[in-house]
Design a protein around this motif. Structure first.
Motif, PDB file in Angstrom:
ATOM      1  N   ILE A 129      67.699  19.548  56.121  1.00  0.00           N
ATOM      2  CA  ILE A 129      68.213  20.525  56.900  1.00  0.00           C
ATOM      3  C   ILE A 129      67.398  20.603  58.210  1.00  0.00           C
ATOM      4  O   ILE A 129      67.656  21.101  59.048  1.00  0.00           O
ATOM      5  N   VAL A 130      65.951  20.183  58.128  1.00  0.00           N
ATOM      6  CA  VAL A 130      65.099  20.380  59.158  1.00  0.00           C
ATOM      7  C   VAL A 130      64.440  18.807  59.303  1.00  0.00           C
ATOM      8  O   VAL A 130      64.485  18.264  58.358  1.00  0.00           O
ATOM      9  N   ASP A 131      64.242  18.152  60.558  1.00  0.00           N
ATOM     10  CA  ASP A 131      63.316  17.216  60.646  1.00  0.00           C
ATOM     11  C   ASP A 131      61.808  17.303  60.706  1.00  0.00           C
ATOM     12  O   ASP A 131      61.321  18.276  61.468  1.00  0.00           O
ATOM     13  N   GLU A 132      61.167  16.637  59.975  1.00  0.00           N
ATOM     14  CA  GLU A 132      59.700  16.962  59.756  1.00  0.00           C
ATOM     15  C   GLU A 132      59.060  16.884  61.338  1.00  0.00           C
ATOM     16  O   GLU A 132      58.035  17.479  61.319  1.00  0.00           O
ATOM     17  N   ALA A 133      59.483  15.903  62.160  1.00  0.00           N
ATOM     18  CA  ALA A 133      59.020  16.047  63.479  1.00  0.00           C
ATOM     19  C   ALA A 133      58.958  17.115  64.170  1.00  0.00           C
ATOM     20  O   ALA A 133      58.191  17.269  65.139  1.00  0.00           O
ATOM     21  N   ASN A 134      59.970  17.906  63.788  1.00  0.00           N
ATOM     22  CA  ASN A 134      60.204  19.444  64.621  1.00  0.00           C
ATOM     23  C   ASN A 134      59.359  20.655  63.693  1.00  0.00           C
ATOM     24  O   ASN A 134      59.427  21.756  64.146  1.00  0.00           O
ATOM     25  N   VAL A 135      58.470  20.303  62.667  1.00  0.00           N
ATOM     26  CA  VAL A 135      57.659  21.237  62.053  1.00  0.00           C
ATOM     27  C   VAL A 135      56.346  21.610  62.724  1.00  0.00           C
ATOM     28  O   VAL A 135      55.817  20.596  63.000  1.00  0.00           O
ATOM     29  N   LEU A 136      56.040  22.734  62.823  1.00  0.00           N
ATOM     30  CA  LEU A 136      54.826  23.113  63.300  1.00  0.00           C
ATOM     31  C   LEU A 136      53.721  23.404  62.146  1.00  0.00           C
ATOM     32  O   LEU A 136      54.073  24.138  61.412  1.00  0.00           O
ATOM     33  N   ASP A 137      52.493  23.079  62.312  1.00  0.00           N
ATOM     34  CA  ASP A 137      51.564  23.231  61.272  1.00  0.00           C
ATOM     35  C   ASP A 137      50.676  24.342  62.208  1.00  0.00           C
ATOM     36  O   ASP A 137      50.163  24.122  63.150  1.00  0.00           O
ATOM     37  N   THR A 140      49.473  27.002  57.207  1.00  0.00           N
ATOM     38  CA  THR A 140      50.999  26.905  56.600  1.00  0.00           C
ATOM     39  C   THR A 140      51.812  25.969  57.684  1.00  0.00           C
ATOM     40  O   THR A 140      51.250  25.649  58.645  1.00  0.00           O
ATOM     41  N   ARG A 141      53.254  25.978  57.156  1.00  0.00           N
ATOM     42  CA  ARG A 141      53.963  25.396  58.014  1.00  0.00           C
ATOM     43  C   ARG A 141      55.231  26.175  58.522  1.00  0.00           C
ATOM     44  O   ARG A 141      55.389  27.284  57.960  1.00  0.00           O
ATOM     45  N   HIS A 142      55.862  26.038  59.559  1.00  0.00           N
ATOM     46  CA  HIS A 142      56.844  26.872  60.205  1.00  0.00           C
ATOM     47  C   HIS A 142      57.905  25.782  60.898  1.00  0.00           C
ATOM     48  O   HIS A 142      57.566  24.889  61.612  1.00  0.00           O
ATOM     49  N   LEU A 168      53.959  35.975  52.873  1.00  0.00           N
ATOM     50  CA  LEU A 168      54.222  37.373  53.257  1.00  0.00           C
ATOM     51  C   LEU A 168      53.068  38.298  53.470  1.00  0.00           C
ATOM     52  O   LEU A 168      52.197  38.436  52.789  1.00  0.00           O
ATOM     53  N   GLY A 169      53.283  38.803  54.467  1.00  0.00           N
ATOM     54  CA  GLY A 169      52.078  39.447  55.124  1.00  0.00           C
ATOM     55  C   GLY A 169      50.791  39.317  55.877  1.00  0.00           C
ATOM     56  O   GLY A 169      50.011  39.780  56.112  1.00  0.00           O
ATOM     57  N   GLU A 170      50.894  37.731  55.601  1.00  0.00           N
ATOM     58  CA  GLU A 170      49.700  37.040  56.429  1.00  0.00           C
ATOM     59  C   GLU A 170      49.990  36.583  57.863  1.00  0.00           C
ATOM     60  O   GLU A 170      51.086  36.690  58.389  1.00  0.00           O
ATOM     61  N   THR A 171      48.819  36.375  58.638  1.00  0.00           N
ATOM     62  CA  THR A 171      48.851  36.084  60.043  1.00  0.00           C
ATOM     63  C   THR A 171      48.113  34.659  59.970  1.00  0.00           C
ATOM     64  O   THR A 171      47.194  34.463  59.565  1.00  0.00           O
ATOM     65  N   PHE A 172      48.861  33.650  60.606  1.00  0.00           N
ATOM     66  CA  PHE A 172      48.295  32.204  60.677  1.00  0.00           C
ATOM     67  C   PHE A 172      48.148  32.158  62.157  1.00  0.00           C
ATOM     68  O   PHE A 172      48.924  32.265  62.982  1.00  0.00           O
ATOM     69  N   GLU A 173      47.227  31.346  62.726  1.00  0.00           N
ATOM     70  CA  GLU A 173      46.930  30.873  63.980  1.00  0.00           C
ATOM     71  C   GLU A 173      46.357  29.610  64.031  1.00  0.00           C
ATOM     72  O   GLU A 173      45.791  28.939  63.021  1.00  0.00           O
ATOM     73  N   ASP A 174      46.852  28.827  65.127  1.00  0.00           N
ATOM     74  CA  ASP A 174      46.526  27.545  65.467  1.00  0.00           C
ATOM     75  C   ASP A 174      45.796  27.690  66.707  1.00  0.00           C
ATOM     76  O   ASP A 174      46.192  27.857  67.907  1.00  0.00           O
ATOM     77  N   ASP A 175      44.327  27.680  66.713  1.00  0.00           N
ATOM     78  CA  ASP A 175      43.598  27.854  67.966  1.00  0.00           C
ATOM     79  C   ASP A 175      43.829  26.867  68.944  1.00  0.00           C
ATOM     80  O   ASP A 175      43.731  27.092  70.172  1.00  0.00           O
ATOM     81  N   ALA A 176      44.023  25.538  68.576  1.00  0.00           N
ATOM     82  CA  ALA A 176      44.347  24.382  69.351  1.00  0.00           C
ATOM     83  C   ALA A 176      45.554  24.749  70.386  1.00  0.00           C
ATOM     84  O   ALA A 176      45.579  24.150  71.375  1.00  0.00           O
ATOM     85  N   GLY A 177      46.748  25.191  69.822  1.00  0.00           N
ATOM     86  CA  GLY A 177      47.891  25.428  70.231  1.00  0.00           C
ATOM     87  C   GLY A 177      48.190  26.532  70.658  1.00  0.00           C
ATOM     88  O   GLY A 177      49.071  26.937  71.728  1.00  0.00           O
ATOM     89  N   SER A 231      50.353  32.044  67.171  1.00  0.00           N
ATOM     90  CA  SER A 231      49.891  33.032  66.003  1.00  0.00           C
ATOM     91  C   SER A 231      51.330  33.531  65.488  1.00  0.00           C
ATOM     92  O   SER A 231      52.051  33.522  66.182  1.00  0.00           O
ATOM     93  N   LEU A 232      51.191  33.458  64.128  1.00  0.00           N
ATOM     94  CA  LEU A 232      52.500  33.579  63.408  1.00  0.00           C
ATOM     95  C   LEU A 232      52.157  34.466  62.540  1.00  0.00           C
ATOM     96  O   LEU A 232      51.445  34.391  61.326  1.00  0.00           O
ATOM     97  N   THR A 233      52.696  35.845  62.298  1.00  0.00           N
ATOM     98  CA  THR A 233      52.727  36.870  61.434  1.00  0.00           C
ATOM     99  C   THR A 233      54.156  36.894  60.537  1.00  0.00           C
ATOM    100  O   THR A 233      55.035  36.987  61.241  1.00  0.00           O
ATOM    101  N   VAL A 234      53.988  36.862  59.345  1.00  0.00           N
ATOM    102  CA  VAL A 234      55.009  36.793  58.482  1.00  0.00           C
ATOM    103  C   VAL A 234      55.396  38.338  57.884  1.00  0.00           C
ATOM    104  O   VAL A 234      54.483  38.729  57.089  1.00  0.00           O
ATOM    105  N   THR A 235      55.813  39.034  58.763  1.00  0.00           N
ATOM    106  CA  THR A 235      56.157  40.471  58.464  1.00  0.00           C
ATOM    107  C   THR A 235      57.327  40.857  57.432  1.00  0.00           C
ATOM    108  O   THR A 235      58.175  40.011  57.238  1.00  0.00           O
ATOM    109  N   GLU A 236      56.949  41.781  56.676  1.00  0.00           N
ATOM    110  CA  GLU A 236      57.982  42.359  55.681  1.00  0.00           C
ATOM    111  C   GLU A 236      59.287  42.653  56.252  1.00  0.00           C
ATOM    112  O   GLU A 236      60.175  42.586  55.529  1.00  0.00           O
TER     113      GLU A 236
END
Length: 99
Positions: free
Chosen positions: A78-86, A90-92, A22-31, A34-39
């Motif tokens: 509930i979700v398929d691992e093939a559809n998960v983003l790193d 973190t994972r999303h 919570l409150g962190e921003t994660f980035e994947d430069d290759a793809g 950017s993901l910000t986990v907002t309050e």
């Protein structure tokens, strides 16, 4: 984990995340992701795994962030691992149920 439920025109929207992201921003430069986990969106009640599973099972739309939360969603089918983003360290996952 933190859990928020909102009723929307599209049905039940569930947002769940690991507390430590919570409150962190994660980035994947290759793809270029950017993901910000907002309050505002993810901040909710502290709950146990059973509550998360129950909520996700009822969700029409869900956003899941964090290694623990995403792993739980995968283990529960509930979700398929093939559809998960790193994204960075973190994972999303997103869930959309079509009826």
């Amino acid at each position: 984990m933190l859990l928020t439920e909102r009723q929307t025109e599209q049905g039940l929207l569930v947002a769940v995340c690991d507390r430590e992201v919570l409150g962190e921003t994660f980035e994947d430069d290759a793809g270029g992701i950017s993901l910000t986990v907002t309050e505002e969106f993810y901040g909710g009640e502290r709950v146990d795994e059973a509550a998360v599973v129950d909520s996700l099972a009822r969700a029409d739309v869900a956003n899941i962030v964090g290694t623990r939360a995403v792993t739980l969603a995968i283990e529960e089918g509930i979700v398929d691992e093939a559809n998960v983003l790193d994204v960075g360290e973190t994972r999303h996952a997103q869930l959309l149920r079509l009826y």
